[in-house]
Design an enzyme around this catalytic site. Structure first.
Site, PDB file in Angstrom:
ATOM      1  CB  CYS A  97     -48.587  23.080  74.659  1.00 49.37           C
ATOM      2  SG  CYS A  97     -48.716  23.333  72.882  1.00 49.37           S
TER       3      CYS A  97
ATOM      4  CB  CYS B  54     -50.307  22.310  66.331  1.00 49.33           C
ATOM      5  SG  CYS B  54     -50.995  21.078  67.457  1.00 49.33           S
TER       6      CYS B  54
ATOM      7  CB  CYS C 171     -46.279  26.123  72.959  1.00 50.19           C
ATOM      8  SG  CYS C 171     -44.681  26.791  73.478  1.00 50.19           S
TER       9      CYS C 171
HETATM   10  S1  SF4 Z   1     -47.900  22.056  69.349  1.00 52.84           S
HETATM   11 FE1  SF4 Z   1     -49.588  20.566  69.173  1.00 52.84          FE
HETATM   12  S2  SF4 Z   1     -48.679  18.506  69.142  1.00 52.84           S
HETATM   13 FE2  SF4 Z   1     -47.083  19.993  69.825  1.00 52.84          FE
HETATM   14  S3  SF4 Z   1     -47.155  19.899  72.021  1.00 52.84           S
HETATM   15 FE3  SF4 Z   1     -48.530  21.580  71.416  1.00 52.84          FE
HETATM   16  S4  SF4 Z   1     -50.606  20.712  71.125  1.00 52.84           S
HETATM   17 FE4  SF4 Z   1     -49.099  19.012  71.270  1.00 52.84          FE
END
Ligand code: SF4
Length: 242
Positions: free
Chosen positions: A123, A206, A229
């Site tokens: 993230c 996710c 995030c």
């Molecule tokens: S939501 Fe999941 S795939 Fe998207 S940036 Fe975050 S960890 Fe990575």
């Protein structure tokens, strides 16, 4: 020229937020776009399940408003199609699609599986850093978070300051009834995954559907003990992650 301290920015944000508490979302948007931060504000949108509401309100006031979409390269294809359809339908004229830095992706996520190994780092790489770069020219940004989403969002103020930017949350006080009513009243199209049981939509690795009675964000990072995030963390905490 004196430079305001973070505490002074935060006090100003709290005063503006208190003044706007009880105002309608369009009134809050107008106060931010025209009153407080003309030409110095952007809207960050995921073009997710409820995004059409805020985008529609903003388009009525200022279709030239910069709208930032973080292209994590892990979105559902339906989200990208929905984004393009909404841009056309609402007449948004300055949507900025921002991506993670290729060199950082090559160094940190060469196999494309960072989400599986370290969601927070993924993230930071794919959302937090691009968002921070995109917001650098602005004094303030608008988010679509709502108190009814629960967790740390339950106490969301209308206006806050994160150490780098003012953040305006026009929909903070709205619940599902108001959101659905606004979508209906303005004939706004739904994200196609909503009908498949996704009340909140992020990256495909996710995001899962939520079961009946679960919270709106139950399908986000389900089973990972992660709920946000990181783009809404105070700036000082984000810097530590870079
Ligand atoms: S939501 Fe999941 S795939 Fe998207 S940036 Fe975050 S960890 Fe990575």
């Amino acid at each position: 020229m004196t430079i305001d301290t973070i505490e002074e920015h935060q006090a100003r944000a709290a005063a503006l937020g208190q003044r706007l508490e009880g105002s309608s979302p369009p009134e809050i948007l107008e106060a931010a776009l025209i009153g407080a931060f003309p030409g110095r504000i952007a809207l960050v949108s995921s073009f997710g399940a409820e995004s059409a509401v805020l985008l529609h309100m903003a388009a009525q006031i200022a279709p030239d408003l910069p709208v930032i979409f973080i292209e994590t390269q892990r979105h559902f294809a339906q989200t990208l199609d929905y984004r393009d359809a909404l841009i056309a339908a609402l007449g948004l004229r300055d949507v900025r699609i921002v991506e993670p830095a290729p060199a950082e992706v090559a160094a940190q996520d060469p196999q494309g599986d960072l989400w599986r190994r370290d969601g927070d780092q993924c993230c930071t790489l794919r959302k937090v850093a691009p968002n921070q770069r995109a917001l650098a020219p602005f004094a303030a940004w608008i988010s679509g978070r709502k108190r009814h989403h629960g967790g740390v969002r339950a106490a969301l103020p209308i206006v806050e300051h994160d150490g780098l930017h003012y953040k305006i949350n026009p929909l903070a006080a709205w619940g599902p009834k108001e959101i659905a009513g606004y979508m209906r009243a303005n004939a706004l199209p739904a994200h196609p995954l909503v009908a498949q049981g996704y009340p909140s939509i992020g990256c495909w690795p996710c995001t899962a559907p939520a079961a009946e009675g679960e919270g709106m964000r139950a399908g986000r990072w389900a089973g990972q003990g992660k709920t946000e995030c990181g783009i809404h963390r105070p700036a000082a905490q984000r810097q530590q992650a870079f």
